[in-house]
Design an enzyme around this catalytic site. Structure first.
Site, PDB file in Angstrom:
ATOM      1  CD  GLU A 133      -7.090   1.136  -0.545  1.00  0.00           C
ATOM      2  OE1 GLU A 133      -7.067   0.404   0.860  1.00  0.00           O
ATOM      3  OE2 GLU A 133      -7.329   0.518  -1.570  1.00  0.00           O
TER       4      GLU A 133
ATOM      5  CG  ASP B 289      -7.649  -6.433  -0.202  1.00  0.00           C
ATOM      6  OD1 ASP B 289      -6.525  -6.374  -0.045  1.00  0.00           O
ATOM      7  OD2 ASP B 289      -8.467  -5.671   0.066  1.00  0.00           O
TER       8      ASP B 289
ATOM      9  CD  GLU C 200      -3.240  -1.687  -1.988  1.00  0.00           C
ATOM     10  OE1 GLU C 200      -3.813  -0.761  -1.561  1.00  0.00           O
ATOM     11  OE2 GLU C 200      -3.230  -2.833  -1.383  1.00  0.00           O
TER      12      GLU C 200
END
Length: 877
Positions: free
Chosen positions: A429, A374, A423
């Site tokens: 989210e 991430d 992503e």
């Protein structure tokens, strides 16, 4: 890419590139205007023209120009290759390729591309090749130079009709802004990310990139309001190119052609490895979005494992907050339930080769199957070089990977088949948005798997008026992602039994994908096939009404059992009917609603398309050891007992140790049992040895029983006993950051950092206290603790400690404590941000375990970035 019926290779004839608007001229003479019509494929055509030495590429669909690219070329550090260009040579080849994907909208790909290469030179003699590929779903081009060069910019600008409708996403490095609808000309001045969608009449154009890796830099589109032109701006001011750029990709055609395109993958490099049986797409349970603190909670993660096992989800993703203290145990618990574990990393903890060499083998030993990495948030060449490195390393260790907080796909999933999703999207989210949901199938998800993290069901305590439960259930069908992370809690899933039932059946990789209907921002209905079964999902953004679903995608003349899940006042319900491909469904959906269906060939008596799902038997393994500490060359006795408890018999059982690297079995063999019934057990005994190169510290000696469950799956059931393997003691003068740590905890975010501060990516990486910098040391966030083994071989510990200068607020306050074998040896008063470093010079004679700890200073842990500057040891030679 549409499937093509290809003719034999002997059909391909040499093709001559035509120059219909001007006669041929001698090399070295720039004509006033010349054009070359390039070989097309299907309805897609292309031509290149030169006017006064400047190049333009025109792209057509169905005989009508869709867009052009003006002022083609590059500017390098040594020359301008965008003007005064003269054709030197031209050639053409037909490319036929076939490849298989592990993920995506279509596993098997068959591709026909016509490639034209036009080489130009400028007055100084520098050369530039324009390489154009035409496919039935679009056109792509790239530049090639004779050798390595420093590219400063690309000059080509995409020119769209000013009144073409546009759906554009303002650029940011994580690609997480909303798309806005405008026209090509009225879109605001600024930068926009790939992919960018335009429509003129019934023709759509999607601009994207492909073949982009560490050899080049990422691009974005720049626009000035009032113009239909979009230029390319690279992320780096200077790109160290090997001489080949990425592909500028233009997908063109009707909306179904654009949605179904595989052009970005088709242009990418072939797979770097074969043998992909270990690469397994699937649904995953993910707790972080619904319960941010849950990844820190071992017991709560077990609830998510149980829900995944009940619902046939392949994985559970444990996000930020997991602890290496309990993660191996959770992995064993999950695998015994038929569920595999994925774990989250901040990319900076896998940034260097040393970090990856430390972590990746450890994950494999724990039984983890993949990582979510991430916060990369950059399109720079340096970041793409890191992507290249971690993809190679995870492939070597057979760990699947998901890039979150990342760029968008550029074909890497073809080159690296273990890349399951990325992503690069404003996902769930970031909040619910039904309009966004109906734009993404035609933009971001066209170019590759999309980690949207969908499907959270509403409950009385968690109403979600922005979408409906049927809309949420449809998202994993409407969106394609090799790993699809379902964000409902176990309780929310259980509140919708028909939703659970549908998810139990849902694949995440497909043999075929078809757009049934859609309008960006309004409605999307997509059908996907896995083997003989079809799944379809539909979503709307605005007022509800009737959605018509033609069943022609089913094909043939036979009958099909069609099972439909719709919604009534929040409750999902299922109905079924026998239909033919000539039929259609008229389904009533709610405001911002949706539906799903499953269809399979019908035979008399068939009542459901569901494949049976059966949870594995409940089993356990008991492990015992003869000693809890071992030195180099020492042995311990290891005993394991496998028990088949409930849920059915197990077959083909193999019970054996799974040891850390560098350990060996010196006595004992695997225990095998062809059948073990409920209530029966089997045991084994082994002698294991710690070799000089063995893994040390607190290690787990695992005994695992691998067996065949009644549904045919191989299940791994294991447990472990902890043993402390004495590390080799340090020698001479050394640094704590260069030694192995037997234990480490940190107060926030990433683990403690070796030789860099703990602060965020935008803070300085160098350890710094009141302006004094340190090349060696440890960056932590209070409260924290790390332990390293001295083995009684050291006499002195020295450090300069304080709050890191990256702390921008006055909140930072920390105390530092040094412990030897659990006894406090030294400490500091509260140190605040901006104070000079405190010296710690500690006698550690005879200490075996040295622990460096921090506390939060009594006012909470906000901004408590604590530095152990220098952090050195003096030990026996």
């Amino acid at each position: 890419m549409r499937m093509l019926m290809l003719k034999p290779l002997s059909w391909v004839l040499p093709l001559v590139l035509l120059a219909p608007t001007a006669p041929a001229v001698a090399a070295g003479t720039a004509p006033a205007a010349t054009s070359w019509t390039l070989p097309g494929v299907g309805d897609v055509g292309a031509s290149v023209e030169s006017a006064d030495g400047r190049l333009r590429l025109r792209v057509s669909s169905g005989g009508t120009e869709a867009l052009s690219v003006a002022d083609l070329g590059l500017v390098t550090s040594t020359t301008d290759l965008s003007k005064d260009l003269t054709l030197r040579s031209q050639n053409h080849r037909t490319l036929r390729t076939a490849y298989r994907m592990t993920t995506g909208k279509q596993r098997e790909r068959t591709v026909l591309q016509e490639e034209s290469r036009l080489t130009f030179s400028n007055p100084s003699g520098a050369q530039l090749a324009l390489v154009v590929r035409v496919s039935d779903d679009g056109v792509a081009f790239r530049y090639e130079l004779p050798g390595a060069a420093t590219v400063q910019r690309e000059t080509g600008g995409f020119e769209l009709a000013p009144d073409a409708t546009s759906w554009l996403q303002p650029y940011n490095p994580q690609h997480e802004n909303e798309h806005a609808e405008a026209t090509a000309a009225t879109a605001p001045t600024g930068e926009f990310g790939h992919p960018a969608l335009f429509r003129r009449g019934s023709t759509y154009t999607l601009l994207a990139e492909s073949g982009l890796d560490g050899r080049y830099s990422g691009g974005r589109l720049t626009h000035t309001q009032g113009s239909g032109r979009y230029d390319v701006r690279l992320a780096d001011a200077a790109v160290a190119s090997t001489g080949v750029t990425s592909w500028r990709t233009m997908i063109v055609g009707d909306l179904a052609t654009v949605t179904g395109s595989t052009l970005v993958d088709d242009l990418a490099e072939p797979a770097r490895f074969t043998g992909t049986s270990w690469v397994q797409p699937g649904l995953s349970s993910w707790s972080w979005l619904a319960e941010n603190s849950s990844p820190r909670d071992f017991e709560r993660q077990k609830d998510y494992v149980d829900a995944a096992a009940r619902n046939n989800l392949s994985y559970v993703l444990v996000d930020e907050g997991w602890s290496p203290v309990w993660l191996p145990e959770l992995t064993r618990y999950a695998r015994a339930r038929g569920v595999e574990v994925l774990i989250w990393f901040h990319w900076t903890n896998l940034q260097t080769q040393a970090q990856r060499d430390e972590w990746l083998p450890k994950l494999v030993a724990w039984g983890v199957k993949g990582v979510k990495v991430d916060f990369m948030e950059s399109d720079s060449q340096a970041r793409y070089q890191w992507y290249d490195a971690i993809l190679a390393d995870t492939a070597k260790h057979r760990l699947m990977i998901n890039f979150h907080g990342s760029t968008v796909p550029h074909g890497l999933a073809r080159t690296w088949p273990h890349l399951m999703t990325m992503e690069g999207v404003r996902g769930e989210e970031n909040g619910l948005n039904a309009t966004r949901n109906t734009i993404l199938p035609f933009t971001r998800n066209v170019i590759g798997s999309m980690d949207y993290t969908p499907t959270r069901f509403a409950t009385a305590s968690n109403p979600k008026p922005q979408t409906t439960n049927a809309h949420e259930l449809a998202l994993p069908v409407v969106y394609e992602s090799g790993w699809t992370h379902i964000v409902s809690t176990p309780e929310e899933l259980a509140s919708q039994p028909e939703g659970e039932r549908f998810l139990r059946q849902l694949p995440t990789a497909w043999d075929e994908t078809r757009l049934l209907s859609g309008t960006p921002g309004v409605e999307t209905v997509i059908a996907r096939r896995d083997g003989a079964r079809w799944f379809a999902g539909g979503i709307r953004s605005g007022t509800g009404g009737t959605v018509t679903v033609p069943l022609t995608f089913l094909g043939g003349t036979g009958r099909w059992l069609v099972e439909i899940v719709t919604e009534n006042q929040g409750a999902l319900s299922r109905s079924s009917a026998v239909r033919r491909a000539a039929d259609r469904l008229d389904l009533l959906v709610a405001d911002r609603g949706g539906f799903v269906l499953q269809a399979c060939p019908y035979s008399p008596g068939l009542t459901t398309c569901d494949k049976p799902h059966r949870e594995p038997p409940r089993t356990s393994v008991l492990v015992d050891v003869s000693a809890d500490e071992v030195a180099t060359g020492g042995t311990v006795e290891l005993q394991g007992v496998f028990v088949a408890r409930t849920g059915g018999s197990v077959r083909d059982l193999a019970l054996a140790p799974e040891l850390p690297a560098g350990w060996s079995v010196v006595a004992g063999k695997p225990v095998r049992k062809s059948l073990l019934r409920e209530g029966e057990s089997v045991s084994g005994r082994w002698t294991v040895k710690l070799n000089p190169a063995g893994v040390r510290g607190d290690v787990e000696l695992v005994v695992a029983g691998t067996y065949t469950a009644p549904d045919g799956r191989r299940i791994h059931s294991a447990d472990a006993a902890r043993v402390f393997a004495e590390p080799l003691p340090p020698k001479g003068s050394t640094y704590v950051s260069d030694q192995p740590w037997t234990d480490e905890t940190n107060g926030y975010g990433r683990p403690q950092q070796r030789d860099r501060s703990h602060g965020g990516d935008n803070e300085p990486a160098t350890l710094s206290i009141a302006g004094k910098t340190f090349g060696k040391g440890v960056g932590s966030h209070a409260p924290s603790s790390l332990t390293t083994w001295l083995g009684g071989a050291c006499s002195r510990f020295f450090a300069e400690v304080g709050v890191d200068d990256g702390t921008t607020t006055g909140e930072g306050s920390v105390t530092f404590v040094v412990l030897g074998d659990g006894r406090q040896l030294a400490g500091t008063p509260v140190i605040r941000a901006g104070e000079t470093a405190h010296l710690l010079d500690v006698d550690v004679t005879g200490v075996k375990r040295l622990t460096l700890a921090t506390t939060d200073g009594g006012n909470g842990k906000n901004s408590d970035h604590a530095d152990w500057g220098t952090a050195s040891l003096t030990c026996a030679p």
